[in-house]
Design a protein around this motif. Structure first.
Motif, short mmCIF file in Angstrom:
data_model
loop_
_atom_site.label_atom_id
_atom_site.label_comp_id
_atom_site.label_asym_id
_atom_site.label_seq_id
_atom_site.Cartn_x
_atom_site.Cartn_y
_atom_site.Cartn_z
N ALA B 55 42.90 -41.83 27.40
CA ALA B 55 42.28 -42.54 28.52
C ALA B 55 40.76 -42.51 28.38
N PRO B 56 40.10 -43.51 28.93
CA PRO B 56 38.63 -43.51 28.95
C PRO B 56 38.15 -42.38 29.85
N ARG B 57 36.93 -41.91 29.62
CA ARG B 57 36.37 -40.88 30.48
C ARG B 57 35.07 -41.38 31.09
N ARG B 58 34.85 -40.95 32.31
CA ARG B 58 33.57 -41.26 32.93
C ARG B 58 32.78 -39.97 33.04
N LEU B 59 31.55 -40.02 32.58
CA LEU B 59 30.73 -38.82 32.57
C LEU B 59 29.43 -39.06 33.32
N ILE B 60 28.89 -37.98 33.87
CA ILE B 60 27.59 -38.05 34.52
C ILE B 60 26.66 -37.10 33.80
N VAL B 61 25.44 -37.56 33.55
CA VAL B 61 24.47 -36.71 32.87
C VAL B 61 23.79 -35.80 33.88
N VAL B 62 23.85 -34.51 33.64
CA VAL B 62 23.16 -33.55 34.49
C VAL B 62 21.75 -33.32 33.99
N SER B 63 21.62 -33.13 32.67
CA SER B 63 20.28 -33.00 32.10
C SER B 63 20.29 -33.48 30.67
N GLY B 64 19.11 -33.91 30.22
CA GLY B 64 18.97 -34.36 28.84
C GLY B 64 19.07 -35.86 28.68
N LEU B 102 28.29 -42.12 21.78
CA LEU B 102 27.27 -41.55 22.66
C LEU B 102 26.68 -40.33 21.96
N ILE B 103 25.40 -40.40 21.67
CA ILE B 103 24.74 -39.37 20.89
C ILE B 103 23.69 -38.64 21.72
N ALA B 104 23.72 -37.32 21.69
CA ALA B 104 22.73 -36.53 22.41
C ALA B 104 21.38 -36.62 21.70
N LEU B 105 20.31 -36.85 22.46
CA LEU B 105 18.98 -36.89 21.86
C LEU B 105 18.24 -35.58 22.10
N THR B 106 18.64 -34.88 23.13
CA THR B 106 18.08 -33.57 23.46
C THR B 106 19.28 -32.69 23.74
N HIS B 107 19.05 -31.49 24.17
CA HIS B 107 20.16 -30.71 24.70
C HIS B 107 20.67 -31.47 25.91
N LEU B 108 21.95 -31.54 26.02
CA LEU B 108 22.56 -32.47 26.98
C LEU B 108 23.65 -31.76 27.77
N GLU B 109 23.63 -31.96 29.08
CA GLU B 109 24.69 -31.41 29.93
C GLU B 109 25.37 -32.54 30.69
N LEU B 110 26.68 -32.57 30.59
CA LEU B 110 27.46 -33.63 31.22
C LEU B 110 28.53 -33.04 32.12
N VAL B 111 28.87 -33.75 33.18
CA VAL B 111 30.07 -33.38 33.94
C VAL B 111 30.97 -34.60 34.02
#
Lengths: 239, 239
Positions: B55-64, B102-111
């Motif tokens: 299934a597809p996932r939906r993510l929200i960026v917390v930081s990064g 989807l590629i992280a450019l910095t340290h990345l936090e997702l929920v």
DNA sequence: CGAGACTTTGACCGTAGTCAATTTATGTGG
DNA sequence: CCACATAAATTGACTACGGTCAAAGTCTCG
């Protein structure tokens, strides 16, 4: 456009199986088809499809072509996507007038996706899922379009776009003998692919000279699809 | 990157109000925040965010910061969008590996958006609506991006993109004195805007010479936002 | 047949790409 | 804290893809 012309237009740009693009939706309960047809919206070439006033609307194309575009204040235009029979689009609210408009390119028939997918019957559920898939497929194509205008050469852009249209039309039975009708002027190609009209013209000429395509009187033929795909950096999405 | 560096990175690219981008989501029940933080996914710069298997996932960026891109078989790359704190993205299934990553450019936090918006409480509903809005806003930006690479000049493209980033970061409190940090190399600008790295460099130089922007050590300052908006064909979306 | 839209062509220009070398960060290990 | 390795930014010289301008040719349709 005359009545006669309009009729021809309708024939030319109607899918063999009207809801073919929606897969599971075909073979629907006749009683519900009634409902669909009562809610059909029709537009003439050049007309702007009205968007929802407050809530977004999801529409399905029954017949005809349309395009989504934006026109900048200085007259430059970007066409984002072509919308074909069987496709779903979602129109935003009136809030983004000027940011994205859906314009009919031929006589166009639309139904509201809500009507098609309403009710709890098994087929309504299937329809709903099909609409979901169609919406998602549309979004995927936006990325293909971005690659085209961002990273492909003029020749690649043209081939890539023609191949996409080919595949999409073939999926709804609108390709015959490697040929399909296409109500798109060179100016529109230019505005889709981020090129000038003159350069589009020259690129098409070159493709013709090389025997890769035939394009006249609104009909395109793609010869040697494999080769074109390679030349146009084209890789169909996995569906 | 050292531990120390990583920490600095985290500070630099964390929104002042972590969920600010989600508007209504801020001021959430502390008990639920617990749940969020248990489900946080972390990535290091350069890492690819894993997509849903089925299934597809939906993510929200917390930081990064992150970016969505595609790399062609011949090495050409197109960056579709930058993803900032507070943004929502939907990742397709593994099926479209190679078509959009989807590629992280910095340290990345997702929920996971599902976690944030789950439950029937009033705030969960608000969160769910906020995610919906964020997803929609993201799609709208795809069209802006298409206009940039399809119809704007090099100078306009750069200004337009910087202004978009400015506005988005300002909305989550990450702009101070017309300045924000930006973990994007000139090569990435090039791959975003459909230009060559050399030309990006020259365009930036020119903008600097004209006193329009300051850009050094990963920080951008936009002087005279009004003028830049005019020069960059930039019109913020109505929200 | 005439008007307007669309296509085609030629001449010339300019924005942006390529190639290659140099300079300047940035980060790591000693 | 310095030396080195690597990534990123910068510069120059040259090329070319694609744009602009303008005119002529074609096609459609009323």
């Amino acid at each position: 456009m005359s009545e006669l012309r309009a009729a021809a237009d309708g024939q030319r740009y109607r899918s063999a199986s009207t809801f073919a693009g929606l897969g599971p939706v075909s073979g629907i309960d006749p009683k519900r088809v009634q409902t669909f047809w009562r809610s059909v919206e029709r537009y003439v070439p050049g007309a702007t499809v009205r968007s929802g006033l407050h809530a977004p609307r999801r529409l399905i194309v029954v017949s005809g072509w349309a395009c989504e575009n934006r026109i900048l204040s200085d007259g430059r235009r970007q066409i984002f996507a072509f919308v074909l029979p069987g496709d779903a689009v979602d129109l935003q609210t009136a809030a983004d007038v000027g940011r994205r408009a859906l314009i009919a390119l031929t006589h166009l028939e639309l139904v509201d996706a809500g009507v098609v997918a309403s009710g709890g019957s098994r087929e309504a559920v299937a329809a709903s899922q099909a609409v979901e898939r169609a919406i998602r497929a549309r979004e995927d194509r936006l990325f293909d379009q971005m690659v085209r205008i961002g990273r492909l050469t003029a020749k690649e852009r043209v081939l890539n776009l023609l191949l996409e249209l080919y595949d999409r039309l073939e999926a709804v039975g609108m390709v015959k003998e490697h040929t399909f009708r296409i109500p798109v002027t060179q100016e529109m190609f230019a505005d889709t692919l981020g090129l000038s009209i003159v350069h589009i013209n020259r690129t098409l000429q070159q493709l013709r000279r090389e025997g890769l395509i035939t394009l006249r009187a609104g009909a395109v033929t793609l010869h040697n699809r494999e080769r074109l795909a390679s030349l146009g950096c084209y890789h169909a999405a996995i569906t």
